[in-house]
Motif scaffolding. Sequence first.
Motif, PDB file in Angstrom:
ATOM      1  N   VAL A 160      33.858  32.632  13.260  1.00 24.84           N
ATOM      2  CA  VAL A 160      34.604  33.519  14.156  1.00 24.84           C
ATOM      3  C   VAL A 160      33.674  34.603  14.710  1.00 24.84           C
ATOM      4  O   VAL A 160      33.550  34.754  15.929  1.00 24.84           O
ATOM      5  CB  VAL A 160      35.801  34.163  13.435  1.00 24.84           C
ATOM      6  N   GLN A 163      30.954  32.943  16.781  1.00 27.86           N
ATOM      7  CA  GLN A 163      31.586  31.786  17.418  1.00 27.86           C
ATOM      8  C   GLN A 163      30.654  31.035  18.368  1.00 27.86           C
ATOM      9  O   GLN A 163      30.690  29.806  18.452  1.00 27.86           O
ATOM     10  CB  GLN A 163      32.819  32.270  18.179  1.00 27.86           C
TER      11      GLN A 163
ATOM     12  N   VAL B  77      39.810  34.404  17.276  1.00 23.47           N
ATOM     13  CA  VAL B  77      39.680  33.040  16.800  1.00 23.47           C
ATOM     14  C   VAL B  77      40.144  32.115  17.916  1.00 23.47           C
ATOM     15  O   VAL B  77      41.140  32.395  18.590  1.00 23.47           O
ATOM     16  CB  VAL B  77      40.538  32.843  15.533  1.00 23.47           C
ATOM     17  N   LYS B 139      40.991  27.111   8.174  1.00 24.70           N
ATOM     18  CA  LYS B 139      39.815  26.676   7.405  1.00 24.70           C
ATOM     19  C   LYS B 139      39.966  26.971   5.925  1.00 24.70           C
ATOM     20  O   LYS B 139      40.192  28.101   5.519  1.00 24.70           O
ATOM     21  CB  LYS B 139      38.561  27.363   7.942  1.00 24.70           C
ATOM     22  N   PRO B 220      43.586  34.323  10.427  1.00 21.45           N
ATOM     23  CA  PRO B 220      42.565  33.346  10.852  1.00 21.45           C
ATOM     24  C   PRO B 220      41.117  33.797  10.656  1.00 21.45           C
ATOM     25  O   PRO B 220      40.234  32.963  10.684  1.00 21.45           O
ATOM     26  CB  PRO B 220      42.860  33.152  12.344  1.00 21.45           C
ATOM     27  N   VAL B 221      40.886  35.092  10.443  1.00 24.36           N
ATOM     28  CA  VAL B 221      39.508  35.534  10.226  1.00 24.36           C
ATOM     29  C   VAL B 221      39.081  35.385   8.763  1.00 24.36           C
ATOM     30  O   VAL B 221      38.010  35.850   8.374  1.00 24.36           O
ATOM     31  CB  VAL B 221      39.269  37.002  10.680  1.00 24.36           C
ATOM     32  N   TYR B 223      39.234  32.625   5.121  1.00 28.36           N
ATOM     33  CA  TYR B 223      39.531  31.299   4.577  1.00 28.36           C
ATOM     34  C   TYR B 223      40.972  31.247   4.083  1.00 28.36           C
ATOM     35  O   TYR B 223      41.593  32.295   3.818  1.00 28.36           O
ATOM     36  CB  TYR B 223      38.613  30.994   3.381  1.00 28.36           C
TER      37      TYR B 223
END
Lengths: 227, 256
Positions: A160, A163, B77, B139, B220-221, B223
């Motif tokens: 991220v 990216q 993301v 992820k 989302p930033v 795991y």
Amino acid sequence: MTKIIHKHKLPTRWMHWINFPLLTIMIWSGILIYWANDVYSIKVGNTIIFKFFPESFYKALNIPYRLADGMAFHFSFMWLFMINGLLYVLYTGFSGEWRYLIPDKKSWKEAWLVVLHDLGIRKQAPPQLKYNAAQRISYTIIIIMGFGSMISGFAIYKPVQLQWVTMLCGGYESARIIHFILTILFVLFFLVHIIQVIKAGWNNFRAMVVGFEIKSEKINKDENNNS
Amino acid sequence: MKTIIVDETTEKRFRRRSIIAFIIFFTCIGVAWMSWKWLYNQPLDNSIRGGIQKPLRKVLDMNMDVYSGLYSTQHLVKEYPKSMAAPKARVNGNVGMDEDLFDTTSWKLTIIRAAGDTLLLTLNDLKKLHKIDVVHNFKCIEGWSQITWWSGVRFSEFAEKYKLTKECQMKFASLVTPDEEYYVGIDMPSMMHPQTILCFELNGKPLPMDQGYPLRLIIPVKYGVKNIKRIGTISFHNDRPADYWAERGYDYYTGL
């Protein structure tokens, strides 16, 4: 009469030998991580030819259930691995040693002759300076591979915040495959390297530790040493 | 490459040099091996539950400083069209998800603003806020990833709406399941990321039980390990709150 041939510079030797345990730790901890999602295999059609990795391999190396361990070692030792690699590139660049290392125009043609010679098909090896043509190519590629491992590593590690690096590698999944393939290639390089060092003999190996070769007149006729 | 022709005495000198170099070489191998053994046998950072060698924990914490420097809420993301989302999101891990012990009807989200000052919210309270979709490549720390479609309310918006501004100036948030079996600690900048949501829908439908019904975190930033399922309590701290997987040897930050 004895000849002293100064071969490898002190920084080159240090960085070579420091790299050896570091790369070993990186590969070992990498396998600890890979185990947690070991999805890669070589397939022809739908038939699996080889699965990375067989259970027996994992067991023999005590790999299973050590993801946390693997990550801790991988993300600690990566710094040392990167610093050592970077210093090597800087040193080779600024010292002028790169002249012996980077393939030149002849190298691509000559590399075949070296390979034929090493396989025992061709008697005469092409003339060489510090490294022969095949060495020039492989020792340059291995540095590019190291750089590739670093880039693809960051692509997986920080997909991220970095990216653009992940995009450069073709995405997250693709970066993981690149990172994996490069590791396999490192291992293959290592195997060939060891065989060549053994074939080249003591004088050549000693030069990687002490820096010079000692050749007395009699041995002088046999000029072939490659590793 | 410099080649010199030497007489016998100089040759002897070179041979001696060679021996000294090998002594240094083997000494270095010995030192390297002993350093490795030393590191490997260092006490673990968490002897009760297992963990990693203390010096490694120190490096991981240093890494956290490095990478939180890279972090920016501007770094979004990548999102995907909903059509690319997996019809069935992978389920991984069931700590804190015992269904027999969980009463869905009496669930309320508990926000601890300060000792003795708690806020209790129902799912309907949350649903009144602006709902957003997050379709991203989820992820897992194990190495797999999957495109999934989640919906809920932005944590940052939720915090603003419920006047948690002061609390959100603290360094960490702690999120715990109702049975207190699973718990995560997350740095506040990551909590305030625009794609961090208190999530109550998967693929446009209420969360399934095994995905953390009624409310989970999608962040989302981080795991998957930090994307806690079935949030019971949220509280705010300046010291690192307990984290289930960090106690088991994983990196505390695990930021992507």
